[in-house]
Design an enzyme around this catalytic site. Sequence first.
Site, short mmCIF file in Angstrom:
data_model
loop_
_atom_site.label_atom_id
_atom_site.label_comp_id
_atom_site.label_asym_id
_atom_site.label_seq_id
_atom_site.Cartn_x
_atom_site.Cartn_y
_atom_site.Cartn_z
N TYR A 426 0.83 -1.21 0.00
CA TYR A 426 0.00 0.00 0.00
C TYR A 426 0.87 1.26 0.00
O TYR A 426 0.56 2.25 -0.66
CB TYR A 426 -0.89 0.02 1.24
N LYS A 435 -2.02 10.61 -8.75
CA LYS A 435 -3.26 9.83 -8.76
C LYS A 435 -4.23 10.35 -7.71
O LYS A 435 -5.42 10.58 -8.00
CB LYS A 435 -2.95 8.35 -8.51
N TYR A 436 -3.75 10.56 -6.49
CA TYR A 436 -4.66 10.98 -5.41
C TYR A 436 -5.08 12.44 -5.56
O TYR A 436 -6.19 12.81 -5.18
CB TYR A 436 -4.00 10.70 -4.06
N GLU A 497 -13.43 -2.19 3.69
CA GLU A 497 -12.18 -2.89 3.43
C GLU A 497 -12.25 -4.32 3.95
O GLU A 497 -12.66 -4.56 5.10
CB GLU A 497 -11.01 -2.15 4.10
N ASP A 524 -16.03 -7.64 2.50
CA ASP A 524 -15.86 -7.67 1.05
C ASP A 524 -16.92 -6.73 0.47
O ASP A 524 -18.10 -6.79 0.85
CB ASP A 524 -16.08 -9.10 0.52
N MET A 525 -16.52 -5.83 -0.40
CA MET A 525 -17.46 -4.82 -0.89
C MET A 525 -18.70 -5.45 -1.53
O MET A 525 -19.79 -4.89 -1.48
CB MET A 525 -16.76 -3.89 -1.89
N GLU A 563 -10.38 2.38 -6.20
CA GLU A 563 -9.12 2.36 -6.96
C GLU A 563 -8.76 0.89 -7.23
O GLU A 563 -7.75 0.37 -6.78
CB GLU A 563 -8.00 3.09 -6.23
N GLU A 572 -7.61 -6.62 -12.70
CA GLU A 572 -7.72 -6.95 -11.28
C GLU A 572 -9.19 -6.97 -10.84
O GLU A 572 -9.50 -6.76 -9.67
CB GLU A 572 -6.89 -5.97 -10.44
#
Length: 815
Positions: A426, A435-436, A497, A524-525, A563, A572
């Site tokens: 991470y 990116k952020y 998360e 898990d989303m 992301e 992914e």
Amino acid sequence: MSSFQPVATEELDSPSAVHEFTPTFYIGHHESKRPLPVTEFVLRQAQDVGYDMLTSPITSPHFHSRVLTLVSSYLSELSQLESSEKHSTSSIPPAPIIPPLDPVDTPLTPSDTLSQIIAYSSPWIDLCSPDPLIANISRQVLNIEIAYASFCGVGHIIIPGPRNYFSGSDENNGLIQYARAIQEALTIGSYIQMAIHIPMYGQNEVKDMTGDLQPFARDISLREMAKSNKEIDLYETWDAWNFIRGVCKYNSRLLVALGLPRQLPVESLQSRWFAEPLRMLSFTPNTFLKNKGGHPVLSKSHQNLIARYMRLKNPPWLLLSDVGPVPGLDDPTQLTDIADGFPPLSLVEDASRSVSVSPTPAEAAGSSSHKSKPKIKDPAAHLIYMRYLQRNQPPRTAIERFGSGYQDYLQAPLQPLTDNLESVTYEVFEKDPVKYDWYERAIAEALSDWAQQGKPTSNPNGAVVIAVAGSGRGPLVTRALKASQSTGVAVEVWAVEKNPNAYVLLQRHNEEDWGRVVNVVKSDMRAWKGPLRSSTGPIGQAITTTTSAAASPYGKVDILVSELLGSFADNELSPECLDGVQHVLAPEFGISIPSSYTAHLTPILAPRLHADISHRALTDSTATETPYVVMLHAIDYLATSVPDHPKIQEAWEFVHPLPASTLAIAEARRGGGVSGGGGGSMSGGDGANEHNTRYARLKFVCKDRGVVNGLAGYFEAVLYDGGGGKEKVELSTRPDTIDAKSKDMISWFPIFFPLKNPLYFPDDSELEISIWRQTDDRKVWYEWLVEAFVMVGPQKRMRLGMSEVGSSRKVGCLM
């Protein structure tokens, strides 16, 4: 999710690390007629001047004379036999065998100084000779030299490239003879690195060598062809090199010593050689210009080429050839300038633009008009100039500094759904401010538009509900809070998360950094039910539904931030994850950040990657069918941009959120429901994920011949598109659009789809790529195929070849 994993590297932000990015020039000295032997005194004197290494022939003039005598005696005997009446084919004696070396035959001996010596194979042999005798003797000489150098412990050998070959000729089989000899040499010297000394284009300059074996050849037709053939095929020498290393199966110990001409070729050929395993760049006096002070300097184009090539992961050594003897050998007390990189300006001032980069006829003929000009007095002038270039290399970019150590380093893609990432992984992702920054900008624009348009929110108090799906260590949560602060729009933030270890850190951030305003959920989303609105359960915990509940205690989300993108956008499982969490999104006004993303492809030459993967394949059966995440560096783009067929092309697109009807059909198919049909296009599936399969067929036009080693994959993403003429907030990893859309972004490296066997194609060819995104409802994988075509008529093509179908099914991303 960013798509590369950390490699063992030092802290890149430290001041000491910046120095490591200044390339070091390792400069060697080569003399065609070097006095032998190269003693410790000679090496020390060369080092005192500023050289790092010297070349040395492996065998001596005595050995050369012995071989010539052997050849002459054999030819004399053969001539006598042919003139006799009893001559027959059966009476021709076999080719002579060269006796073993004597001490007088070689200047080399095992010693500690060999680490500073590059051995140079005899240039007077001709491995390409059409005369079987000369080819045989030449192979014997090479094998003897390689074997003895290996015995002595020599680490590096330069072998002169093939002589007088023509890639378009149907009469010359010399190149295969040469390649076979090199293959044998690699077997004999099993630990030696061998560099083929070959010019960037054209044939090597023909120099009269005393005792050259080539004139002994009994077939002079090819020598006559060499004299008559004036046309230069720019890619002929690369073609020869490609043939040689192909025969040698991309041996990692076979490298290139590239001779640089005075006139550099087109940019495309310079890029082609950049992709090859360069061990050395060779400079002769003819490579240099003279400035107004009469000192040797390089043209701007040469300086730019050196700056580019020295940025390779393994920078080439620089070899100054025949620029004069090592200074001070005759008189050790002689004062000689040291090449320390700080010469007077007059020595290194660029040549005037009026100076021709090509030698004039007068220069080529050694015109007497030049004799009046003062000669360079400093015998180390070329070395002094090269050290000056070393100290004045352009600084590296932020991406180059960050990527040091990652270049051409193969990594298997992440499995974020099945693996829990480590904190250091991470941390690497979070080093990318671009990116952020862009995510924060996208969230801020979405919040501003939400407020301006007066859209209803999913929070009873009017706050916009933001959920960060796959929060990791929380960087997007922080950015969402900042966006709320900068726009003045109230938000309710949820951090979802599945990683239990990251969940601990998220809770700590909530306590220490976020002021307990974030609702942290471990789930898990795809299993998350949405923001908890009922008071029956603790906020921030994943709750299982009960059959006794009269109404859902869970609310909806207005902005879903994630992301999950991989190097190829969808590799992914971003589509599958966002499909699985879409049920929490407000059906009418809910938006996804990102809102869409596209995958892009182009064919590339990548010999280093191919060699690495071929080596892995010896112990890993899936090595050639794994799409790798890699910071592509020593590669060459093979396609030419033409109308309707750009160099990099879009394969497919995913858009979020999906229509509710699409998700309803997928749910009905799940588990073999009545809408499941025959189970989808892949055996073993029920078709529930069929809407996320893709197929593309792309045509690329290639002006110059080349070899396809695989496909480079990139992506572009639209984080937020507010419409109304506003600029989109976009990310891109495509090398041709990244500067315009997300300059200096480093979070994602490209993806590489390898070909098991290289696919060669000639000039003016077309490459067609077929690629599939497949699923059996348990995992997702890719399949890919490359075909080469050439036009044989106005509307007719001929297929020249095709690759095997690559398939990553065995290493597919698990759902």
